[in-house]
Design a protein around this motif. Structure first.
Motif, PDB file in Angstrom:
ATOM      1  N   MET A   1      11.137  -8.678  17.335  1.00  0.00           N
ATOM      2  CA  MET A   1      11.028  -7.932  16.105  1.00  0.00           C
ATOM      3  C   MET A   1      12.416  -7.542  15.625  1.00  0.00           C
ATOM      4  SD  MET A   1       7.783  -7.319  15.444  1.00  0.00           S
ATOM      5  CE  MET A   1       6.377  -7.893  16.331  1.00  0.00           C
ATOM      6  N   PRO A   2      12.574  -7.400  14.314  1.00  0.00           N
ATOM      7  CA  PRO A   2      13.869  -6.974  13.800  1.00  0.00           C
ATOM      8  C   PRO A   2      14.191  -5.557  14.251  1.00  0.00           C
ATOM      9  CG  PRO A   2      12.423  -7.726  12.038  1.00  0.00           C
ATOM     10  CD  PRO A   2      11.634  -7.734  13.273  1.00  0.00           C
ATOM     11  N   THR A   3      15.461  -5.254  14.302  1.00  0.00           N
ATOM     12  CA  THR A   3      15.892  -3.924  14.699  1.00  0.00           C
ATOM     13  C   THR A   3      15.418  -2.909  13.670  1.00  0.00           C
ATOM     14  OG1 THR A   3      17.878  -4.930  15.609  1.00  0.00           O
ATOM     15  CG2 THR A   3      17.890  -2.546  15.346  1.00  0.00           C
ATOM     16  N   PRO A   4      14.762  -1.849  14.109  1.00  0.00           N
ATOM     17  CA  PRO A   4      14.295  -0.869  13.124  1.00  0.00           C
ATOM     18  C   PRO A   4      15.471  -0.161  12.463  1.00  0.00           C
ATOM     19  CG  PRO A   4      13.852  -0.108  15.359  1.00  0.00           C
ATOM     20  CD  PRO A   4      14.387  -1.495  15.468  1.00  0.00           C
ATOM     21  N   THR A   5      15.286   0.187  11.213  1.00  0.00           N
ATOM     22  CA  THR A   5      16.348   0.861  10.483  1.00  0.00           C
ATOM     23  C   THR A   5      16.428   2.307  10.922  1.00  0.00           C
ATOM     24  OG1 THR A   5      14.840   1.435   8.717  1.00  0.00           O
ATOM     25  CG2 THR A   5      16.057  -0.617   8.467  1.00  0.00           C
ATOM     26  N   LYS A   6      17.608   2.858  10.779  1.00  0.00           N
ATOM     27  CA  LYS A   6      17.785   4.266  11.105  1.00  0.00           C
ATOM     28  C   LYS A   6      17.392   5.097   9.898  1.00  0.00           C
ATOM     29  CE  LYS A   6      21.470   3.379  14.340  1.00  0.00           C
ATOM     30  NZ  LYS A   6      20.795   3.421  15.582  1.00  0.00           N
ATOM     31  N   GLY A   7      17.086   6.336  10.131  1.00  0.00           N
ATOM     32  CA  GLY A   7      16.745   7.202   9.023  1.00  0.00           C
ATOM     33  C   GLY A   7      15.248   7.264   8.801  1.00  0.00           C
ATOM     34  N   PRO A   8      14.851   7.670   7.596  1.00  0.00           N
ATOM     35  CA  PRO A   8      13.423   7.865   7.330  1.00  0.00           C
ATOM     36  C   PRO A   8      12.643   6.552   7.385  1.00  0.00           C
ATOM     37  CG  PRO A   8      14.715   8.208   5.343  1.00  0.00           C
ATOM     38  CD  PRO A   8      15.683   8.024   6.459  1.00  0.00           C
ATOM     39  N   ARG A   9      11.430   6.634   7.890  1.00  0.00           N
ATOM     40  CA  ARG A   9      10.571   5.465   8.027  1.00  0.00           C
ATOM     41  C   ARG A   9       9.616   5.392   6.839  1.00  0.00           C
ATOM     42  NH1 ARG A   9      13.651   4.630  11.816  1.00  0.00           N
ATOM     43  NH2 ARG A   9      13.217   4.851  14.002  1.00  0.00           N
ATOM     44  N   LEU A  10       8.984   4.251   6.730  1.00  0.00           N
ATOM     45  CA  LEU A  10       7.966   4.109   5.689  1.00  0.00           C
ATOM     46  C   LEU A  10       6.738   4.928   6.086  1.00  0.00           C
ATOM     47  CD1 LEU A  10       7.991   0.256   5.046  1.00  0.00           C
ATOM     48  CD2 LEU A  10       8.952   2.021   3.597  1.00  0.00           C
ATOM     49  N   GLY A  12       6.295   7.897   7.400  1.00  0.00           N
ATOM     50  CA  GLY A  12       6.246   8.832   8.514  1.00  0.00           C
ATOM     51  C   GLY A  12       6.918   8.297   9.750  1.00  0.00           C
ATOM     52  N   GLY A  13       6.202   8.329  10.877  1.00  0.00           N
ATOM     53  CA  GLY A  13       6.788   7.969  12.156  1.00  0.00           C
ATOM     54  C   GLY A  13       6.844   6.466  12.393  1.00  0.00           C
ATOM     55  N   PRO A  14       7.495   6.081  13.473  1.00  0.00           N
ATOM     56  CA  PRO A  14       7.652   4.658  13.772  1.00  0.00           C
ATOM     57  C   PRO A  14       6.336   3.955  14.078  1.00  0.00           C
ATOM     58  CG  PRO A  14       8.570   6.002  15.538  1.00  0.00           C
ATOM     59  CD  PRO A  14       8.214   6.921  14.433  1.00  0.00           C
ATOM     60  N   ALA A  15       5.394   4.642  14.706  1.00  0.00           N
ATOM     61  CA  ALA A  15       4.106   4.026  14.998  1.00  0.00           C
ATOM     62  C   ALA A  15       3.346   3.727  13.709  1.00  0.00           C
ATOM     63  CB  ALA A  15       3.267   4.941  15.898  1.00  0.00           C
ATOM     64  N   HIS A  16       3.408   4.665  12.771  1.00  0.00           N
ATOM     65  CA  HIS A  16       2.726   4.453  11.492  1.00  0.00           C
ATOM     66  C   HIS A  16       3.375   3.303  10.728  1.00  0.00           C
ATOM     67  CE1 HIS A  16       1.622   5.615   7.234  1.00  0.00           C
ATOM     68  NE2 HIS A  16       0.456   5.452   7.832  1.00  0.00           N
ATOM     69  N   GLU A  17       4.706   3.199  10.815  1.00  0.00           N
ATOM     70  CA  GLU A  17       5.410   2.107  10.136  1.00  0.00           C
ATOM     71  C   GLU A  17       5.011   0.752  10.729  1.00  0.00           C
ATOM     72  OE1 GLU A  17       9.908   0.573   9.071  1.00  0.00           O
ATOM     73  OE2 GLU A  17       9.635   2.383  10.253  1.00  0.00           O
ATOM     74  N   LEU A  19       2.188  -0.032  12.213  1.00  0.00           N
ATOM     75  CA  LEU A  19       0.825  -0.334  11.785  1.00  0.00           C
ATOM     76  C   LEU A  19       0.784  -0.754  10.315  1.00  0.00           C
ATOM     77  CD1 LEU A  19      -1.099   2.538  13.589  1.00  0.00           C
ATOM     78  CD2 LEU A  19      -1.216   0.092  14.084  1.00  0.00           C
ATOM     79  N   MET A  20       1.588  -0.084   9.494  1.00  0.00           N
ATOM     80  CA  MET A  20       1.611  -0.415   8.077  1.00  0.00           C
ATOM     81  C   MET A  20       2.155  -1.837   7.855  1.00  0.00           C
ATOM     82  SD  MET A  20       3.359   1.625   4.876  1.00  0.00           S
ATOM     83  CE  MET A  20       3.312   3.094   5.807  1.00  0.00           C
ATOM     84  N   LEU A  21       3.241  -2.195   8.567  1.00  0.00           N
ATOM     85  CA  LEU A  21       3.804  -3.538   8.435  1.00  0.00           C
ATOM     86  C   LEU A  21       2.836  -4.595   8.964  1.00  0.00           C
ATOM     87  CD1 LEU A  21       7.546  -2.938   9.372  1.00  0.00           C
ATOM     88  CD2 LEU A  21       6.599  -3.447   7.124  1.00  0.00           C
ATOM     89  N   ALA A  22       2.106  -4.267  10.045  1.00  0.00           N
ATOM     90  CA  ALA A  22       1.126  -5.213  10.573  1.00  0.00           C
ATOM     91  C   ALA A  22       0.006  -5.443   9.573  1.00  0.00           C
ATOM     92  CB  ALA A  22       0.563  -4.695  11.894  1.00  0.00           C
ATOM     93  N   ASN A  23      -0.457  -4.380   8.919  1.00  0.00           N
ATOM     94  CA  ASN A  23      -1.509  -4.515   7.916  1.00  0.00           C
ATOM     95  C   ASN A  23      -1.020  -5.285   6.694  1.00  0.00           C
ATOM     96  OD1 ASN A  23      -3.492  -3.212   9.379  1.00  0.00           O
ATOM     97  ND2 ASN A  23      -2.955  -1.189   8.579  1.00  0.00           N
ATOM     98  N   LEU A  24       0.218  -5.025   6.271  1.00  0.00           N
ATOM     99  CA  LEU A  24       0.781  -5.771   5.142  1.00  0.00           C
ATOM    100  C   LEU A  24       0.911  -7.253   5.489  1.00  0.00           C
ATOM    101  CD1 LEU A  24       3.542  -3.309   3.872  1.00  0.00           C
ATOM    102  CD2 LEU A  24       1.557  -4.085   2.588  1.00  0.00           C
ATOM    103  N   ALA A  25       1.365  -7.558   6.695  1.00  0.00           N
ATOM    104  CA  ALA A  25       1.503  -8.954   7.120  1.00  0.00           C
ATOM    105  C   ALA A  25       0.135  -9.631   7.185  1.00  0.00           C
ATOM    106  CB  ALA A  25       2.203  -9.026   8.473  1.00  0.00           C
ATOM    107  N   GLN A  26      -0.853  -8.928   7.691  1.00  0.00           N
ATOM    108  CA  GLN A  26      -2.201  -9.485   7.754  1.00  0.00           C
ATOM    109  C   GLN A  26      -2.716  -9.803   6.359  1.00  0.00           C
ATOM    110  OE1 GLN A  26      -4.933  -7.290  10.198  1.00  0.00           O
ATOM    111  NE2 GLN A  26      -6.717  -7.980   9.030  1.00  0.00           N
ATOM    112  N   SER A  27      -2.512  -8.898   5.427  1.00  0.00           N
ATOM    113  CA  SER A  27      -2.943  -9.137   4.052  1.00  0.00           C
ATOM    114  C   SER A  27      -2.174 -10.295   3.421  1.00  0.00           C
ATOM    115  CB  SER A  27      -2.748  -7.883   3.209  1.00  0.00           C
ATOM    116  OG  SER A  27      -3.559  -6.847   3.674  1.00  0.00           O
ATOM    117  N   LEU A  28      -0.884 -10.400   3.729  1.00  0.00           N
ATOM    118  CA  LEU A  28      -0.067 -11.481   3.193  1.00  0.00           C
ATOM    119  C   LEU A  28      -0.570 -12.837   3.690  1.00  0.00           C
ATOM    120  CD1 LEU A  28       2.479 -12.427   1.646  1.00  0.00           C
ATOM    121  CD2 LEU A  28       3.738 -12.137   3.776  1.00  0.00           C
TER     122      LEU A  28
END
Length: 187
Positions: A1-10, A12-17, A19-28
């Motif tokens: 996986m790519p290195t996570p960015t520092k600072g605020p996440r999409l 909320g927290g990293p776990a939510h980010e 899950l959100m990216l996984a759902n976006l990828a699934q939809s894509l």
């Protein structure tokens, strides 16, 4: 996986980010194109391209690794059987982000992210390589081209001289030789 960015996440927290990216990828992968915010699309691109790279490998370990991210088996099957063969000739750049107008409700900048499933044209790849070589050469290509141009003219003159030396052997071809010399001088 790519290195996570520092600072605020999409969102909320990293776990939510994650899950959100996984759902976006699934939809894509399911719909081939989705509309989302520009920020989410930019964060989704390396995530989705990495999953496509795993799908191109096609082995069991890659399938299990993708299943660890995307939990819908039908989407993973579609990724491995339809999308991966369609992009097998590409070395990367499996997604395209196109910005569209802002969202009506909150004026957030929106974008469409889609899979690039068109086959790679070898001519386009060659043209891109030539353009990169031209940029790298920069100003040094212009003097080299100027030096080559007089050399081409001298070869035309040499060819015309060879035709004149061969022509007197035959009496009927002198007019053709003169015409060939005239054409060479015009060129």
């Amino acid at each position: 996986m790519p290195t996570p960015t520092k600072g605020p996440r999409l969102g909320g927290g990293p776990a939510h980010e994650r899950l959100m990216l996984a759902n976006l990828a699934q939809s894509l992968f399911e719909h081939r194109r989705i509309t989302t915010t520009v920020t989410k699309a930019k964060r989704l691109r390396p995530f989705a391209e990495r999953l496509v790279t795993f799908a191109k490998r096609g082995d069991l370990a890659s399938r299990r690794r993708v299943l660890g991210v995307i939990h819908d088996k039908t989407v993973v099957h579609e990724l491995f059987t339809e999308i991966a063969p369609a992009v097998s000739q590409r070395d990367g750049g499996y997604t395209r982000i196109t910005k569209i107008g802002p969202r009506k409700g909150d004026n957030a900048p929106m974008a469409v992210i889609e899979l690039v499933l068109e086959p790679v044209s070898p001519k386009q790849a060659t043209v891109a390589e030539a353009e990169n070589a031209t940029r790298r050469a920069g100003a040094s290509a212009a003097p080299a081209a100027a030096a080559e141009a007089p050399a081409e003219d001298s070869t035309v003159e040499d060819a015309a001289a060879e035709t004149t030396t061969e022509a007197p052997a035959e009496a009927g071809t002198t007019e053709a030789t003169v015409t060939a010399e005239g054409d060479a001088e015009k060129a």
